[in-house]
Design an enzyme around this catalytic site. Structure first.
Site, short mmCIF file in Angstrom:
data_model
loop_
_atom_site.label_atom_id
_atom_site.label_comp_id
_atom_site.label_asym_id
_atom_site.label_seq_id
_atom_site.Cartn_x
_atom_site.Cartn_y
_atom_site.Cartn_z
N ARG A 299 29.92 30.30 43.38
CA ARG A 299 29.91 31.56 42.58
C ARG A 299 31.13 31.28 41.66
O ARG A 299 32.33 31.09 41.85
CB ARG A 299 30.52 32.67 43.71
N HIS A 303 34.06 37.48 43.65
CA HIS A 303 33.01 38.12 44.64
C HIS A 303 32.66 39.46 44.32
O HIS A 303 31.25 39.33 44.22
CB HIS A 303 34.07 38.15 45.99
N TYR A 312 42.77 32.17 45.81
CA TYR A 312 42.40 31.42 47.03
C TYR A 312 41.59 30.23 46.53
O TYR A 312 41.20 29.31 47.24
CB TYR A 312 41.47 32.32 47.88
#
Length: 407
Positions: A299, A303, A312
């Site tokens: 990805r 998200h 993160y």
């Protein structure tokens, strides 16, 4: 909205004939193909198994004895079509992200980086196959003929989906994580009982693979030999949780515990995704039961537009995956093989910008929904409680007019 059986809209195959022919196949072909899938993925050879790959990140075609046959007939026109699909899907996705940032959409789940997994698998499907997506399968929707603008109504808050799932055999987007795997399994079991010669595919992510619903779907599909393909797009991050914190084994190996084959494919290789999905769908149609395909991809964006991936994961990881970009990979192959020239790419760029403009205009022209439509499709014959709730809501709406001097 009721999902009709595929068999109700397509030619049927005699259930008795199917039962008499596929039982033998299941005892021989399944074992052979399951072994082949395991060999192709290098199961048991290393901690990081090999991918099924037909096109390298540098755009070079590599041979694969197990899966080459599924793409041997692909033409230059087909390759340009796959490239066009990925480019236009990415352009639509970028426009939707921009519209959310401008306040036109409440939320958006980007597929950036996952175009090859979706277009490759989507183009492997037949018209009579049925798709159960999550909320990120914009490329698969494109392959099924769903107008891109119809995908945006739910994210703008003006409808609950925007398309008839029976019109394209493409179910409405599923927000609840993993539940569509059960829906797909139940539908596939129905396909078998109807004697239809079709397959079902369920899309989900690596995060959803940890959900109980997915495990239950695996159990039911294996026990009832359902003609379903579980297509897991492992994009490495379940929001902020990396895959290695979800599973101690590669995700495709989870299928072994349920008694059906799993295979890991290079999720950024559109040809490999096309070939592997065709193989899995053929198994399903032949009565050989479910397959788990793990498309190993990434990805590239957030998200959803409410997420900040910089909190993160590091830039080094993203840059490493950018070098494996699925669109750039196929472009290199097209150029090296003289299957496309600059005129093709320029024309596609023009088409891409026209799509972006159409999407912008369509979103801003979407009418506000009827405030009372939510009460219309709860019960087929009406219900006293729903009537009471409708009246309460009407009184609530009227209170605004009273407070505003009747305006």
């Amino acid at each position: 909205m009721t999902v009709e059986s595929t068999a109700a809209r397509t030619s049927r195959r005699s259930a008795g004939t199917k039962a008499g022919t596929t039982g033998t196949k299941r005892t021989t072909s399944t074992t052979k193909k399951a072994t082949g899938a395991k060999r192709a993925t290098g199961a048991g050879k290393s901690a990081e198994p090999d991918l099924v790959q037909l096109l390298t990140p540098e755009g070079k075609r590599v041979k694969n004895a197990e899966f080459d046959g599924y793409v041997d007939g692909i033409t230059a026109d087909d390759l340009r079509g796959l490239y066009r699909d990925m480019v236009l899907t990415r352009r639509f996705d970028a426009e939707a992200t921009a519209l959310q940032r401008q306040g036109e959409l409440g939320l958006w789940a980007s597929l950036l980086g996952q175009e090859a997994a979706q277009i490759g698998s989507g183009r492997a499907l037949r018209d009579d196959d049925y798709v159960f997506p999550t909320y990120r399968e914009h490329g698969v929707a494109w392959c099924r003929g769903v107008d891109p603008t119809n995908l945006l109504g739910m994210f703008r808050g003006v409808n609950n989906g925007g398309w008839d799932p029976n019109g394209n055999n493409f179910h409405l987007y599923t927000i609840v994580i993993g539940s569509q795997a059960l829906h797909a399994t139940g539908y596939a079991m129905g396909v078998t009982k109807d004697g239809a010669d079709s397959a079902v595919i369920a899309y989900f992510g690596d995060g959803a693979s940890s959900q109980g619903d997915v495990a239950e779907a695996f159990t039911f599909s294996a026990v009832y030999n359902a003609p379903v393909v579980f297509f897991c797009q492992n994009n490495q991050w379940a929001i902020s949780e990396p895959t290695e914190k979800q599973s101690r084994v590669p995700l495709y190996q989870r299928a072994q515990g349920f008694g059906f084959p799993g295979v890991r494919v290079d999720g950024n290789d559109v040809l490999a995704n096309l070939a592997v999905t065709k193989w899995a769908l053929e198994r399903a149609r032949a009565g050989e039961g479910p397959t788990l395909v793990e498309a190993f991809t990434y990805r590239m964006g957030a998200h959803t537009t409410s997420d900040d991936p910089t909190r993160y994961r590091g830039d080094e990881e993203r840059l490493a995956w950018e070098a494996k970009d699925p669109i750039l990979r196929l472009r290199r192959y097209l150029e090296a093989s003289n299957h496309a020239d600059e005129g093709f790419f320029a024309e596609l760029e023009t088409e891409s910008e026209a799509l972006g403009k159409r999407v912008r205009e369509a979103v801003r022209a979407m009418p506000d929904p009827d405030h009372f439509a939510i009460f219309e499709n709860v019960y087929a014959d009406g219900h006293a409680l729903v009537d009471e709730e409708r009246a309460q809501f009407a009184a609530y709406q009227a209170s605004f007019a009273d407070a505003d001097g009747g305006k």
